[in-house]
Design an enzyme around this catalytic site. Structure first.
Site, mmCIF file in Angstrom:
data_model
loop_
_atom_site.group_PDB
_atom_site.id
_atom_site.type_symbol
_atom_site.label_atom_id
_atom_site.label_comp_id
_atom_site.label_asym_id
_atom_site.label_seq_id
_atom_site.Cartn_x
_atom_site.Cartn_y
_atom_site.Cartn_z
ATOM 1 N N SER A 148 -29.207 -2.741 25.133
ATOM 2 C CA SER A 148 -29.601 -4.569 24.785
ATOM 3 C C SER A 148 -30.473 -5.047 25.652
ATOM 4 C CB SER A 148 -27.845 -4.496 24.874
ATOM 5 O OG SER A 148 -27.577 -6.399 25.279
ATOM 6 N N TYR B 116 -22.312 -6.358 32.821
ATOM 7 C CA TYR B 116 -22.799 -6.005 31.427
ATOM 8 C C TYR B 116 -24.499 -6.013 31.531
ATOM 9 C CZ TYR B 116 -24.531 -6.383 25.911
ATOM 10 O OH TYR B 116 -24.084 -5.956 25.109
#
Length: 320
Positions: free
Chosen positions: A158, A183
């Site tokens: 990502s 994350y």
């Protein structure tokens, strides 16, 4: 055997769909394993691969939900897998290996994002454990089935990898927790995994890629409070999706991982990070989050992470 981190002008872009990048490609006789291939981008990936003729195995933590979501799709089978449980990873891998089949496309698509502090296994931080360590163990355990001379391993990362490199002194966030930085570390780990796997596997004809699929509203956001998504400008107070950041549709979001797994344009390449169906450029300091951070493609950090991951999971298909 590495590939320069620069665009190749693929002819596709942010608006391309998974079906469009597969146009003219016949996947009959090919087998893909797509983790989380029953929800969000994973579901669109499964649909497009089967439409092109591939058979797709979907390992799923919620097996009943996966079977319901995939009902009516030919060429799909579902099995159980919890990436946060290494016994579950081993069980799935053993069942697959016992089938005697080989894997042409391994797409590590499943993941969690910005969840509250959660511990799995021996106290591991859940995002690092699920998004990275579970996939690391899975690919290494499935390695005997990954087809030499053409298979590809695709690690879905990502743009969130910009949030954090690897926190080598505290990878499991035992000294305070930030859900977005955690994350980011997990997504950086996804890229570093592809970098080192490609280095180890290229001589066998297996190539690895990592990618940013784009911004898409999917069940990945399930841990985010509605108020936070409103504040970020993703949705309005009624829950309708807004478009200030150019959100992609799921069909567009699945395109880059499908392109990574199948495109002949990437033949002979590997170990790079992709976005918008092309190789990404290196990130530029001060620019909006695009391209790939140097900390995510550093070969020394990639090797260090591989060694740490092998130590934590007890699995390394390439150990001497």
């Amino acid at each position: 055997m590495s590939t320069a981190q620069h665009k190749i002008d693929s002819g596709f872009g942010a608006n391309s769909t998974a079906d469009e990048v597969l146009e003219g490609i016949d996947l009959t006789g090919k087998l893909a394993v797509v983790t989380g291939g029953y929800s969000g981008l994973g579901l669109e990936t499964t649909r497009s691969l089967t439409k092109a003729g591939a058979r797709v195995v979907v390992p799923a933590r919620r097996r009943a939900a996966a079977e319901e979501a995939l009902a009516g799709l030919d060429g799909v089978e579902v099995d159980e897998l919890d990436l946060g449980d290494l016994d579950s990873v081993r069980g799935f891998a053993e069942r697959f290996l016992a089938s005697g089949r080989t894997i042409d496309f391994m797409i590590d698509n499943a993941g969690i994002m910005a969840c509250p502090e959660t511990r799995v296994g021996p106290g591991w931080e859940a995002q690092f454990a699920t998004n990275h360590l579970g996939h690391f163990a899975l690919v290494n355990r499935l390695w005997p089935a990954i087809e030499p001379g053409g298979a590809r391993v695709v690690s879905v990362s990502s743009r969130g990898h910009h949030f954090s490199g690897i926190r080598w002194d505290d990878v499991h966030w035992r000294q305070g927790y930030d859900k977005w930085e955690a994350y980011g570390q997990a997504k950086t780990a996804n890229v570093l995994f592809a970098v080192h796997l490609d280095r180890l596997a290229a001589d066998r004809g297996v190539r690895a890629f990592a990618l940013h699929p784009g911004g898409i509203i999917t069940p990945l956001q399930r841990h985010l409070p509605k108020a936070e998504m409103v504040e970020r400008g993703w949705i309005d107070e009624q829950g309708n999706v807004l478009n200030p950041e150019g959100f992609k549709s799921p069909e567009q979001g699945a395109a880059t991982q499908v392109w990574a797994a199948t495109s002949p344009q990437l033949d002979g390449m590997g170990g790079v990070y992709l976005e918008d169906c092309d190789i990404a450029e290196p990130a530029v300091d001060g620019a909006e989050r695009s391209g790939v951070k140097a900390w995510a493609t550093d070969p020394e950090q990639a090797a260090r992470l591989w060694a740490l991951s092998a130590e934590l999971t007890g699995v390394d298909a390439f150990a001497a």
